[in-house]
Design a protein around this motif. Sequence first.
Motif, PDB file in Angstrom:
ATOM      1  N   SER A 180       2.202  72.520  22.732  1.00  0.00           N
ATOM      2  CA  SER A 180       1.990  73.570  23.712  1.00  0.00           C
ATOM      3  C   SER A 180       2.017  74.944  23.062  1.00  0.00           C
ATOM      4  O   SER A 180       2.148  75.090  21.854  1.00  0.00           O
ATOM      5  N   VAL A 181       1.909  75.962  23.919  1.00  0.00           N
ATOM      6  CA  VAL A 181       1.947  77.339  23.435  1.00  0.00           C
ATOM      7  C   VAL A 181       3.297  77.658  22.807  1.00  0.00           C
ATOM      8  O   VAL A 181       3.395  78.521  21.928  1.00  0.00           O
ATOM      9  N   PHE A 182       4.364  76.942  23.207  1.00  0.00           N
ATOM     10  CA  PHE A 182       5.669  77.149  22.590  1.00  0.00           C
ATOM     11  C   PHE A 182       5.609  76.831  21.097  1.00  0.00           C
ATOM     12  O   PHE A 182       6.209  77.515  20.277  1.00  0.00           O
ATOM     13  N   VAL A 183       4.883  75.775  20.750  1.00  0.00           N
ATOM     14  CA  VAL A 183       4.780  75.382  19.342  1.00  0.00           C
ATOM     15  C   VAL A 183       4.026  76.456  18.559  1.00  0.00           C
ATOM     16  O   VAL A 183       4.409  76.816  17.445  1.00  0.00           O
ATOM     17  N   LEU A 184       2.941  76.963  19.116  1.00  0.00           N
ATOM     18  CA  LEU A 184       2.184  78.018  18.438  1.00  0.00           C
ATOM     19  C   LEU A 184       3.043  79.271  18.267  1.00  0.00           C
ATOM     20  O   LEU A 184       2.960  79.943  17.236  1.00  0.00           O
ATOM     21  N   ILE A 243      -3.686  84.577  12.752  1.00  0.00           N
ATOM     22  CA  ILE A 243      -4.531  83.506  13.286  1.00  0.00           C
ATOM     23  C   ILE A 243      -3.787  82.726  14.355  1.00  0.00           C
ATOM     24  O   ILE A 243      -4.319  82.455  15.444  1.00  0.00           O
ATOM     25  N   VAL A 244      -2.542  82.365  14.067  1.00  0.00           N
ATOM     26  CA  VAL A 244      -1.753  81.613  15.047  1.00  0.00           C
ATOM     27  C   VAL A 244      -1.468  82.475  16.267  1.00  0.00           C
ATOM     28  O   VAL A 244      -1.464  81.990  17.405  1.00  0.00           O
ATOM     29  N   ARG A 245      -1.249  83.779  16.049  1.00  0.00           N
ATOM     30  CA  ARG A 245      -1.040  84.691  17.183  1.00  0.00           C
ATOM     31  C   ARG A 245      -2.258  84.675  18.109  1.00  0.00           C
ATOM     32  O   ARG A 245      -2.139  84.628  19.336  1.00  0.00           O
ATOM     33  N   ALA A 246      -3.457  84.703  17.490  1.00  0.00           N
ATOM     34  CA  ALA A 246      -4.684  84.690  18.284  1.00  0.00           C
ATOM     35  C   ALA A 246      -4.836  83.374  19.047  1.00  0.00           C
ATOM     36  O   ALA A 246      -5.255  83.355  20.209  1.00  0.00           O
ATOM     37  N   LEU A 247      -4.486  82.254  18.400  1.00  0.00           N
ATOM     38  CA  LEU A 247      -4.581  80.963  19.071  1.00  0.00           C
ATOM     39  C   LEU A 247      -3.603  80.871  20.249  1.00  0.00           C
ATOM     40  O   LEU A 247      -3.889  80.237  21.263  1.00  0.00           O
ATOM     41  N   ALA A 248      -2.445  81.500  20.085  1.00  0.00           N
ATOM     42  CA  ALA A 248      -1.428  81.432  21.142  1.00  0.00           C
ATOM     43  C   ALA A 248      -1.702  82.402  22.285  1.00  0.00           C
ATOM     44  O   ALA A 248      -1.151  82.228  23.382  1.00  0.00           O
ATOM     45  N   THR A 249      -2.567  83.394  22.048  1.00  0.00           N
ATOM     46  CA  THR A 249      -2.768  84.442  23.044  1.00  0.00           C
ATOM     47  C   THR A 249      -3.314  83.898  24.353  1.00  0.00           C
ATOM     48  O   THR A 249      -2.852  84.267  25.437  1.00  0.00           O
ATOM     49  N   ASN A 295      -1.629  84.171  27.972  1.00  0.00           N
ATOM     50  CA  ASN A 295      -2.282  84.812  29.108  1.00  0.00           C
ATOM     51  C   ASN A 295      -2.247  83.913  30.339  1.00  0.00           C
ATOM     52  O   ASN A 295      -2.048  84.384  31.458  1.00  0.00           O
ATOM     53  N   ARG A 296      -2.484  82.623  30.124  1.00  0.00           N
ATOM     54  CA  ARG A 296      -2.467  81.705  31.259  1.00  0.00           C
ATOM     55  C   ARG A 296      -1.072  81.634  31.879  1.00  0.00           C
ATOM     56  O   ARG A 296      -0.927  81.454  33.088  1.00  0.00           O
ATOM     57  N   LEU A 297      -0.043  81.757  31.045  1.00  0.00           N
ATOM     58  CA  LEU A 297       1.328  81.636  31.540  1.00  0.00           C
ATOM     59  C   LEU A 297       1.883  82.936  32.096  1.00  0.00           C
ATOM     60  O   LEU A 297       2.793  82.912  32.920  1.00  0.00           O
ATOM     61  N   SER A 298       1.343  84.071  31.622  1.00  0.00           N
ATOM     62  CA  SER A 298       2.042  85.340  31.803  1.00  0.00           C
ATOM     63  C   SER A 298       2.269  85.706  33.259  1.00  0.00           C
ATOM     64  O   SER A 298       3.327  86.221  33.612  1.00  0.00           O
ATOM     65  N   GLY A 299       1.285  85.457  34.156  1.00  0.00           N
ATOM     66  CA  GLY A 299       1.477  85.846  35.543  1.00  0.00           C
ATOM     67  C   GLY A 299       2.604  85.081  36.209  1.00  0.00           C
ATOM     68  O   GLY A 299       3.610  85.648  36.635  1.00  0.00           O
ATOM     69  N   LEU A 345       8.154  82.548  23.581  1.00  0.00           N
ATOM     70  CA  LEU A 345       6.789  82.791  24.043  1.00  0.00           C
ATOM     71  C   LEU A 345       6.242  84.125  23.567  1.00  0.00           C
ATOM     72  O   LEU A 345       5.051  84.260  23.320  1.00  0.00           O
ATOM     73  N   SER A 346       7.105  85.120  23.446  1.00  0.00           N
ATOM     74  CA  SER A 346       6.642  86.445  23.059  1.00  0.00           C
ATOM     75  C   SER A 346       6.647  86.659  21.550  1.00  0.00           C
ATOM     76  O   SER A 346       6.166  87.685  21.073  1.00  0.00           O
ATOM     77  N   GLY A 347       7.164  85.689  20.799  1.00  0.00           N
ATOM     78  CA  GLY A 347       7.208  85.840  19.349  1.00  0.00           C
ATOM     79  C   GLY A 347       8.394  86.651  18.874  1.00  0.00           C
ATOM     80  O   GLY A 347       8.441  87.053  17.706  1.00  0.00           O
TER      81      GLY A 347
END
Length: 366
Positions: A97-101, A133-139, A143-147, A331-333
Amino acid sequence: MTNFKNTNTRDDSHGGSPSDLRRWRQYLADERAEAAVYRDLAGRRSGEEREILLALAEAETRHEQHWLKMLGDNVGKPRRGGLRTRFVGFLARHFGSVFVLALAQRAEARSPYARDVHATAAMAADEQIHEEIVRALATRGRNRLSGSFRAAVFGANDGLVSNLSLVMGISASGAPNSVVLLSGVAGLLAGALSMGAGEYVSVRSQRELLEASTPNEDAQARLPHLNAGANELALLYRARGMSPEEANAKAAESLQNPPETPIAVPAGHDKHEAVGTGLGAATSSFLFFGSGAILPVLPYLFGLQGITALIIASIIVGLALLTTGAIVALLSGGAPLKMALRQLAIGYGAAAVTYLLGMLFGTSAA
């Protein structure tokens, strides 16, 4: 296929000091573990994202070759990667998931190669680019989660802090256990309903504002029909912030070479997905506020009273605050420990102030 600059390796393999050899072996193990993480993630992706992840794994393998050359005959027994890298690998194999990224992004950011004279400048540059690169993949996942995620986190923290403060304040005033319990349940219901309604109105209003401010894509299809001698298009560009000269030049160019079709949003794509939906935000806020607000009430539901109930409630809420802070950081790094302790300090600070006020009012009433 994404290409990465080949890492410069050295031909001068040599024996280092015992500490050097230990460090190089750990670097070797970490590179192997990171390559495995990217391959595991690629196995759960498709298309361009899969190719990018496989290319990252290939780049980590090139770094692995560098340390193999440095170690020469001193490679020794295979070592395991660092604890953080193994943890990321476990998540990649089981979740992807995005957590892994987000964790992989932090791992790339912690690379020591820029400070190690035995790593090449190309390797240090690779690691920094890998982070981006990983930051871009996780973005996109962020975004889908942020709201809804924002509403969930705020709801949970508000429930934890507000109801702990309420319970501690009422308890400190000397009220009986039944009053404390009733106040906690009332605070839970009132807060959850208020948070849900507030989030719905907030997100709906934000989406409507964004929709009203977003240019109409159909207007672009009308460009070929504009009167070339009129200045409406130039006025449009001036309204968007261009100078008169820039607007006139842009209008002339657009009229001479109008696009054949309007720029369309891909099917199934939400232009404002980072905002979330009103219903999703309201539901997340309601449920997570309730789940957070119930925790300070649990000791009283089980019949505990007085200082014992307060201590247990504080411990439960403290653990929950540490957890939510760490999740936000992942999630925010950010740094999980730092953000977890920040959440804890804010929550306990608010509860302590309310407890003191409850004692003051209780003493005054007596």
